[in-house]
Scaffold this motif. Structure first.
Motif, short mmCIF file in Angstrom:
data_model
loop_
_atom_site.label_atom_id
_atom_site.label_comp_id
_atom_site.label_asym_id
_atom_site.label_seq_id
_atom_site.Cartn_x
_atom_site.Cartn_y
_atom_site.Cartn_z
N PHE A 19 -1.15 8.07 3.43
CA PHE A 19 -2.40 7.42 3.83
C PHE A 19 -3.52 7.68 2.82
O PHE A 19 -4.48 6.92 2.75
N LEU A 20 -3.42 8.79 2.07
CA LEU A 20 -4.48 9.11 1.12
C LEU A 20 -4.51 8.10 -0.02
O LEU A 20 -3.48 7.73 -0.56
N LYS A 72 -7.05 7.96 -5.72
CA LYS A 72 -8.09 8.83 -6.27
C LYS A 72 -8.29 10.08 -5.41
O LYS A 72 -8.41 11.20 -5.94
N LYS A 73 -8.31 9.89 -4.11
CA LYS A 73 -8.54 11.02 -3.22
C LYS A 73 -7.41 12.05 -3.34
O LYS A 73 -7.65 13.26 -3.38
N PHE A 74 -6.18 11.56 -3.39
CA PHE A 74 -5.03 12.47 -3.53
C PHE A 74 -5.12 13.25 -4.84
O PHE A 74 -4.99 14.48 -4.87
N CYS A 94 0.83 -1.20 0.00
CA CYS A 94 0.00 0.00 0.00
C CYS A 94 0.87 1.25 0.00
O CYS A 94 0.60 2.22 -0.71
N MET A 95 1.93 1.21 0.80
CA MET A 95 2.84 2.35 0.87
C MET A 95 3.51 2.60 -0.48
O MET A 95 3.62 3.74 -0.94
N ARG A 96 3.93 1.54 -1.12
CA ARG A 96 4.59 1.66 -2.43
C ARG A 96 3.64 2.23 -3.48
O ARG A 96 4.01 3.12 -4.26
N ARG A 97 2.42 1.72 -3.53
CA ARG A 97 1.44 2.20 -4.51
C ARG A 97 1.13 3.67 -4.30
O ARG A 97 1.04 4.45 -5.25
N SER A 98 0.93 4.04 -3.04
CA SER A 98 0.58 5.41 -2.72
C SER A 98 1.71 6.37 -3.10
O SER A 98 1.47 7.43 -3.70
N TYR A 99 2.93 5.99 -2.76
CA TYR A 99 4.07 6.86 -3.09
C TYR A 99 4.26 6.97 -4.60
O TYR A 99 4.53 8.05 -5.12
N ARG A 100 4.09 5.86 -5.30
CA ARG A 100 4.23 5.89 -6.76
C ARG A 100 3.20 6.83 -7.38
O ARG A 100 3.51 7.59 -8.31
#
Length: 397
Positions: free
Chosen positions: A314-315, A318-320, A280-286
């Motif tokens: 944490f976002l 889509k929300k980000f 999840c962290m990797r996807r979000s940062y990417r």
């Protein structure tokens, strides 16, 4: 005429105009030949559903009628309770009245008690002696009965999930022994009560793991390190060491952090994101990297943006993206967002309504401080009122 079927019988009702039934041996096997008149053949045959006698192993246990009556009298939402923990209603050894008496003696109202049972019916299985012992252990951390009642009202599972009071006692002693203060334990009990229903070994494994991380990064105060990281992230003791390790390695490798920088991050603003799964962290940062790059941000700016406020990870994707697009559409510059990442904590509706209000009072978002978009409502209202007054003075002049 009945034919055996399973554990019951299938009964076929036929008219009396049956001509004859005779047995016949065909190919060595016995069968029954049944002949009917033409009238009978076209007449409907009625069936009586067969009955099945079930032994206790196959039948569903009956609910405790006395328990149901007691709960209805107490104002418990029986439907909610049944959905959450249906097995409790089949027991004959519940202590709902003793539970009510005990909690009333500690200052809980009948409404609060009904709410607790509705959301966590298993509370009724605790004996008065067990409740009293557990309450005394909690009072070693919490200063008043009313505080405990408030915690139970918010999270009944925290108190009733486990009945192992010895394990609770051992956990309290252990957490004190590794440098946590009374204030730290109170915060853990309020925010992450599952910590105390963990097995003692699980808590020991996490604390020892954090101490090893501290020493491996060149810090000589493992006790202080553990206390800081638990204070910043009270949920860390209910995570797995494997997850924490994977996230720490990701942060260090992705952002090329020195040992000192990594220590500062995980003891401070980055402590909370250690709860996330590494995927999840990797996807979000990417996603953050791709979105900001598409808006002209450099790798250095993106790194600074994430490290200054890691909670951004944490976002959801889509929300980000939607929040960034919303701000850009309202003429907020991307460089301003990079400098004030906390504004992305606000919902899109809040961002839009505040931007509209600020524009109406002549506030220029493109050149002014945009941090007020993430201020508390009280602080924001005070600022908006001040801007209205200033605008009126300018208009009068």
């Amino acid at each position: 005429m009945s034919f055996p079927k399973g554990l019951g019988h299938l009964t076929i009702m036929v008219p009396r105009k049956l001509l004859y039934v005779r047995s016949n041996y065909l190919f060595g096997s016995r069968c029954w030949m049944i002949r009917f008149s033409t009238e009978i053949l076209f007449k409907s045959v009625s069936f009586r559903p067969f009955s099945k006698k079930c032994d206790n192993a196959d039948s569903e246990p009956l609910e405790n009628e006395e328990l149901l009556n007691n709960l209805l009298t107490m104002g418990v939402d029986v439907d909610m309770a049944r959905k959450r923990q249906p097995g409790v209603f089949n027991r004959t050894d519940t202590n709902e009245q003793d539970l009510q008496t005990f909690l009333l003696s500690k200052g809980a109202s009948k409404e609060v008690i009904a709410s607790i049972i509705s959301r966590y019916p298993r509370a009724m299985t605790r004996t008065p002696e067990s409740l009293s012992n557990r309450w005394d252990l909690w009072r070693r951390i919490v200063t008043s009965d009313l505080e405990i009642v408030n915690i139970l009202e918010r999270s009944p599972e925290s108190f009733f999930r486990s009945s192992d009071n010895l394990n609770l006692d051992n956990n309290i002693k252990f957490l004190y022994s590794v440098g946590l203060t009374h204030k730290d334990l109170c915060r853990l009990l309020t925010n992450a009560p599952r910590t105390f229903s963990n097995s003692l070994n699980l808590n020991k494994q996490m604390v020892e793991f954090l101490q090893e991380i501290c020493l491996s990064l060149g810090h000589n105060g493992p006790t202080d390190f553990v206390r800081k990281i638990i204070f910043k992230n009270p949920f860390i003791l209910i995570q797995s060491t494997k997850r924490i390790k994977a996230n720490i390695e990701f942060l260090q490798s992705t952002f090329c952090l020195t040992n000192e920088e990594l220590l500062s991050l995980i003891c401070g603003p980055g402590a909370k994101i250690l709860d996330l799964s590494s995927d999840c962290m990797r996807r979000s940062y990417r996603n953050i990297k791709d979105k900001l790059s598409s808006l002209g941000c450099t790798a250095k700016e993106i790194r600074k943006f994430v490290l200054s406020y890691p909670d951004m990870i944490f976002l959801g994707e889509k929300k980000f993206n939607d929040k960034i697009d919303c701000l850009i559409e309202e003429k907020v510059n991307i460089s301003q967002i990079i400098k004030h990442p906390r504004i992305l904590d606000s919902s899109i509706s809040t961002l839009k309504s505040r931007i509209k209000e600020l524009v109406n009072v002549g506030y220029d978002l493109s050149t002014s401080n945009i941090s007020l978009l993430s201020w508390s409502q009280k602080r924001y209202n005070a600022k908006l009122k001040k801007l209205y007054i200033e605008q009126n003075i300018v208009l009068e002049n």
